[in-house]
Design a protein around this motif. Structure first.
Motif, PDB file in Angstrom:
ATOM      1  N   THR A   1       1.031  -1.275   0.094  1.00  0.00           N
ATOM      2  CA  THR A   1      -0.070  -0.193  -0.087  1.00  0.00           C
ATOM      3  C   THR A   1       0.794   1.277   0.016  1.00  0.00           C
ATOM      4  N   ILE A   2       0.326   2.147  -0.880  1.00  0.00           N
ATOM      5  CA  ILE A   2       1.404   3.530  -0.904  1.00  0.00           C
ATOM      6  C   ILE A   2       0.168   4.436  -0.712  1.00  0.00           C
ATOM      7  N   CYS A   3       0.702   5.237   0.235  1.00  0.00           N
ATOM      8  CA  CYS A   3      -0.399   6.285   0.689  1.00  0.00           C
ATOM      9  C   CYS A   3       0.241   7.830   0.670  1.00  0.00           C
ATOM     10  N   GLY A   4      -0.557   8.679  -0.075  1.00  0.00           N
ATOM     11  CA  GLY A   4      -0.152  10.103  -0.044  1.00  0.00           C
ATOM     12  C   GLY A   4      -0.563  10.692  -1.049  1.00  0.00           C
ATOM     13  N   ASP A   5       0.448  11.797  -1.691  1.00  0.00           N
ATOM     14  CA  ASP A   5       0.268  12.608  -2.720  1.00  0.00           C
ATOM     15  C   ASP A   5       0.889  11.816  -3.949  1.00  0.00           C
ATOM     16  N   ILE A   6      -0.105  10.657  -4.317  1.00  0.00           N
ATOM     17  CA  ILE A   6       0.493   9.705  -5.429  1.00  0.00           C
ATOM     18  C   ILE A   6       0.578  10.578  -6.801  1.00  0.00           C
ATOM     19  N   ARG A   7      -0.420  11.651  -6.948  1.00  0.00           N
ATOM     20  CA  ARG A   7      -0.351  12.177  -8.355  1.00  0.00           C
ATOM     21  C   ARG A   7       0.915  12.886  -8.659  1.00  0.00           C
ATOM     22  N   HIS A   8       1.542  13.622  -7.502  1.00  0.00           N
ATOM     23  CA  HIS A   8       2.561  14.359  -7.844  1.00  0.00           C
ATOM     24  C   HIS A   8       4.057  13.676  -7.412  1.00  0.00           C
ATOM     25  N   SER A   9       3.766  12.186  -7.141  1.00  0.00           N
ATOM     26  CA  SER A   9       4.994  11.379  -6.675  1.00  0.00           C
ATOM     27  C   SER A   9       5.607  10.641  -7.801  1.00  0.00           C
ATOM     28  N   ARG A  10       7.126  10.965  -7.862  1.00  0.00           N
ATOM     29  CA  ARG A  10       7.892  10.064  -8.596  1.00  0.00           C
ATOM     30  C   ARG A  10       8.347   8.988  -7.960  1.00  0.00           C
ATOM     31  N   VAL A  11       8.411   8.999  -6.677  1.00  0.00           N
ATOM     32  CA  VAL A  11       8.732   7.827  -5.769  1.00  0.00           C
ATOM     33  C   VAL A  11       7.571   6.692  -6.064  1.00  0.00           C
ATOM     34  N   ALA A  12       6.286   7.160  -5.865  1.00  0.00           N
ATOM     35  CA  ALA A  12       5.327   6.196  -6.035  1.00  0.00           C
ATOM     36  C   ALA A  12       5.333   5.684  -7.593  1.00  0.00           C
ATOM     37  N   ARG A  13       5.715   6.453  -8.505  1.00  0.00           N
ATOM     38  CA  ARG A  13       5.687   5.842  -9.935  1.00  0.00           C
ATOM     39  C   ARG A  13       6.810   4.771  -9.965  1.00  0.00           C
ATOM     40  N   SER A  14       7.925   5.133  -9.400  1.00  0.00           N
ATOM     41  CA  SER A  14       9.186   4.187  -9.603  1.00  0.00           C
ATOM     42  C   SER A  14       8.877   2.931  -8.621  1.00  0.00           C
ATOM     43  N   ASP A  15       8.329   3.334  -7.525  1.00  0.00           N
ATOM     44  CA  ASP A  15       8.008   1.839  -6.540  1.00  0.00           C
ATOM     45  C   ASP A  15       7.097   1.040  -7.495  1.00  0.00           C
ATOM     46  N   VAL A  16       6.263   1.513  -7.928  1.00  0.00           N
ATOM     47  CA  VAL A  16       5.155   0.862  -8.896  1.00  0.00           C
ATOM     48  C   VAL A  16       5.877  -0.178  -9.751  1.00  0.00           C
ATOM     49  N   HIS A  17       6.529   0.427 -10.765  1.00  0.00           N
ATOM     50  CA  HIS A  17       7.219   0.067 -11.808  1.00  0.00           C
ATOM     51  C   HIS A  17       8.375  -1.096 -11.370  1.00  0.00           C
ATOM     52  N   GLY A  18       8.896  -0.764 -10.244  1.00  0.00           N
ATOM     53  CA  GLY A  18       9.655  -1.824  -9.601  1.00  0.00           C
ATOM     54  C   GLY A  18       9.173  -2.934  -9.076  1.00  0.00           C
ATOM     55  N   LEU A  19       8.021  -2.710  -8.246  1.00  0.00           N
ATOM     56  CA  LEU A  19       7.192  -3.884  -7.551  1.00  0.00           C
ATOM     57  C   LEU A  19       6.669  -4.528  -8.404  1.00  0.00           C
ATOM     58  N   ALA A  20       5.964  -4.074  -9.774  1.00  0.00           N
ATOM     59  CA  ALA A  20       5.082  -4.767 -10.785  1.00  0.00           C
ATOM     60  C   ALA A  20       6.150  -5.687 -11.467  1.00  0.00           C
ATOM     61  N   ALA A  21       7.421  -5.196 -11.569  1.00  0.00           N
ATOM     62  CA  ALA A  21       8.379  -5.990 -12.416  1.00  0.00           C
ATOM     63  C   ALA A  21       8.900  -7.252 -11.613  1.00  0.00           C
ATOM     64  N   LEU A  22       8.926  -7.109 -10.276  1.00  0.00           N
ATOM     65  CA  LEU A  22       9.282  -8.023  -9.243  1.00  0.00           C
ATOM     66  C   LEU A  22       8.019  -9.226  -8.857  1.00  0.00           C
ATOM     67  N   GLY A  23       6.686  -8.764  -9.481  1.00  0.00           N
ATOM     68  CA  GLY A  23       5.649  -9.716  -9.293  1.00  0.00           C
ATOM     69  C   GLY A  23       4.912  -9.375  -7.992  1.00  0.00           C
ATOM     70  N   ALA A  24       4.857  -8.099  -7.360  1.00  0.00           N
ATOM     71  CA  ALA A  24       4.130  -7.973  -6.355  1.00  0.00           C
ATOM     72  C   ALA A  24       3.080  -8.494  -6.509  1.00  0.00           C
ATOM     73  N   GLY A  25       1.769  -8.936  -5.577  1.00  0.00           N
ATOM     74  CA  GLY A  25       0.557  -9.439  -5.646  1.00  0.00           C
ATOM     75  C   GLY A  25      -0.375  -8.427  -5.869  1.00  0.00           C
ATOM     76  N   GLU A  26      -0.534  -7.442  -5.136  1.00  0.00           N
ATOM     77  CA  GLU A  26      -1.370  -6.266  -5.230  1.00  0.00           C
ATOM     78  C   GLU A  26      -0.606  -4.936  -4.664  1.00  0.00           C
ATOM     79  N   ILE A  27      -0.762  -3.945  -5.620  1.00  0.00           N
ATOM     80  CA  ILE A  27      -0.385  -2.630  -5.296  1.00  0.00           C
ATOM     81  C   ILE A  27      -1.518  -1.584  -5.088  1.00  0.00           C
ATOM     82  N   ARG A  28      -1.669  -0.946  -3.745  1.00  0.00           N
ATOM     83  CA  ARG A  28      -2.691  -0.267  -3.714  1.00  0.00           C
ATOM     84  C   ARG A  28      -2.261   1.315  -3.466  1.00  0.00           C
ATOM     85  N   LEU A  29      -2.995   2.131  -4.125  1.00  0.00           N
ATOM     86  CA  LEU A  29      -2.629   3.709  -4.045  1.00  0.00           C
ATOM     87  C   LEU A  29      -3.687   4.254  -3.469  1.00  0.00           C
TER      88      LEU A  29
END
Lengths: 308, 308, 308
Positions: A162-190
């Motif tokens: 789960t990633i919580c906060g200012d997702i819209r303006h966050s480069r951290v959220a974007r890079s986390d999601v790209h990395g987590l998805a590539a490594l097969g995270a089960g569910e990513i919640r924003l």
């Protein structure tokens, strides 16, 4: 503008590929073990790394600087405020000038999306490392978050994050999601207030919600983002107390996550706004492990890209 | 807040003890001899020293930086103006972040008394070196003054030392007095205009007077303090000329001291305000010896505290 | 003020002498070959170089810094804005303080003519390297220009060199002319709008003209100077387009020079004002070679002056 070479530059984790990401994490863990054993070799002796920070970030700059210098590189902090760029020189000419002085790598932070890619397209020989551009990407933050999760959980595969906060303006959220998805995270919640949630098509891999209680339920990992004060002022109906009540992570809310859930934050933290102090300092918090891993991930990236 | 460990941190010379002070002076003299012989070993190789200067002081920061780097340490000048601290991060979180990056020592200057002690209480493993806090303490200045006096006089014991200037606001005066008293100085005299004299109970070891002629009489050492311009503006009835006439050290006044009296100043000097140029540049002046010793004292402190 | 020692300081190329200039160029070429072969020895290990930049110039400061650090020197960038100088300390006291900390060389940039010479006269042991003072001299720029010309042309002797732009206010033009004349250039032509041309007696060796077409005719080397925006505003009848039309170097104008003419610019360039982009980036442009040679020339100067 040609597509920058992924073996020479690190611009984003998007489409970087599982194998390449795992190789960087493994290299970071190796370098960490060497450093802690006091046997880190000066792999970058004779190399020159230039920090080009167009946005202030002492924390990230220091992390890159320590990574490079502990590997024996010579680091120059290019002072933008007093540089030729401020005298009207194009950014491309500044890059070409520093390359002519035999710079081997540029660590670039810029408020506009795509500036590191633009410089990478122009670099003749040097590597460009994105240290954060606009809300586009912050790939070393993504990598250090992956390494920190893997350290504690032994895997990324199948985890609920789960990633919580200012997702819209966050480069951290974007890079986390790209990395987590590539490594097969089960569910990513924003999760975040509606005005700070992203356009749905930006994150097709994710579940998006403004209900934090629901978003935390059963999570293995909870990543809290920094809320910039300026953003809060634009959030109708929010002040620090109401933000904390609805989107702050305290012990009660954390109890909804798995019993062994870990808590992360890229820093700097606003205690009492997005995270309670007892959670930030508690046993489940991996905040300082993230900081420590940041140095090793940056060592790995510098090593792999410039010595490749 | 627990009492910080005196073997790990250097926060003040008060109550530090004669033995510990002498050990630091002796170590400084040893390192000086090695440096001048070209045989200084890289005792701090692999260590990281962070300069945390919340007040400007290029002179002191450069002295610490040269001390650390000549011993092989990696030094980071943490830029406060563009740091997370300016983004609302607590000072304790900034410290914890830098410790997580494996910083071994923090050199701290801050305008508020007690900030270095507060950080020392929070540091998990790193050493904190006070590089000047408010009017509380400046222990490395005290140590370098002691070393410089001992170099010229071969002893501290029994000497008459006069300190003149803005005693009330001076951390240098406080650290000098604590060091001199610990090493058995015979008489310590504090002198300045009434408004700049300290409360009597602050300096029970000293004779306090506003008569500079009397204070200089028979002194072995005369320490002149820098007068900040802002202070003078608040001194009723004083301008630069009247201050110099009453509290400036010129050759005539110096003639009242012992024939072999030495003159000191922590710098930067206001020539013609607290000290005459011919005195500042004369044979009795030890001003540049103080500067040189500053580097060696800081080497000794870094070495003793971080390598124990 | 005594005449500074030319074997210890580098203040200007004027009257430096052909032999001394050639020795510096030859040393620069040697160090360049060692660097490129990966065999550059740490000739300045244990030495301390202080950058004293009273004018902003990240480009030149970085070039000096890389030169010194690649030779193993410890470099301190003295932050003028937060230094004692800004607290009213004299520049001479700042120098003396840094010398007392065992600084071996000072790299000085200042907006006033003669500041480096003033500091050299005061330095007891250290070398002073002029990194640009007012419109007086920029000797390392002169040397790197000479080296770059010699690289391409195999000689300086007999060449026709045209320098165009704001000659009146240019220390680059002065140092280029002094160096070129010492090495026997055939004809040196200075060109620019009348208001930016120098007093005739300042350049007795040169032909001075405001007709750029005539000045380029048959030239072996064309050096374009940066036009500061502030200057243009004071040029009656000029805007960027008219300046470029009359004094900008484009391909048409360059065709008047010799077929193998080379183009130079000290940077940072104003593309479209004093130089067309296709010329700046074309095969005749030696702009990036100048930048590369800058580092090696500065290595040579540091080596020769501080190690003798």
């Amino acid at each position: 503008m040609t597509t920058p070479d992924r073996t020479r530059h690190l611009l984003t984790l998007e489409n970087l590929g599982r194998e390449r990401i795992l190789a960087l994490l493994d290299r970071a863990a190796e370098l960490r073990a060497s450093w802690r054993a006091g046997t880190l070799p000066p792999l970058l002796a004779g190399r020159t790394v230039v920090n080009l920070f167009f946005e202030n970030s002492t924390r990230t700059r220091t992390s890159f600087e320590l990574a490079a210098r502990r590997l024996g590189a010579l680091v120059v902090n290019f002072d933008i405020a007093s540089s030729s760029t401020s005298k009207g020189e194009t950014l491309e000419d500044t890059l070409a000038t520093l390359e002519a002085m035999d710079a081997d790598a540029f660590v670039v932070r810029h408020k506009e999306n795509g500036t590191p890619a633009r410089l990478a397209a122009h670099a003749r020989r040097a590597s460009v490392l994105n240290a954060g551009d606009g809300n586009h990407a912050h790939p070393t933050q993504g990598l250090l978050d992956l390494l920190t999760i893997r350290d504690r959980k032994d895997r990324i595969d199948g985890l609920t994050v789960t990633i919580c906060g200012d997702i819209r303006h966050s480069r951290v959220a974007r890079s986390d999601v790209h990395g987590l998805a590539a490594l097969g995270a089960g569910e990513i919640r924003l999760c975040g207030p509606g005005a700070l949630l992203p356009d749905a098509q930006d994150f097709p891999q994710c579940r998006v919600t403004d209900d934090f209680d629901a978003a935390v339920e059963g999570a293995d990992v909870v990543v809290m983002l920094r809320l910039q004060k300026e953003r809060m002022e634009n959030l109708a109906g929010f002040d620090e107390a109401t933000y904390f009540a609805r989107y702050g992570l305290d012990a009660t809310r954390l109890a909804r996550a798995r019993p062994d859930a870990m808590v992360m934050h890229p820093g700097p933290m606003n205690r009492g706004i997005e995270i309670a102090s007892d959670v930030a300092d508690g046993a489940r918090s991996a905040v300082l492990e993230q900081v420590a891993n940041g140095v090793f991930v940056r060592m790995a990236v510098l090593d792999v890209l410039t010595r490749g």
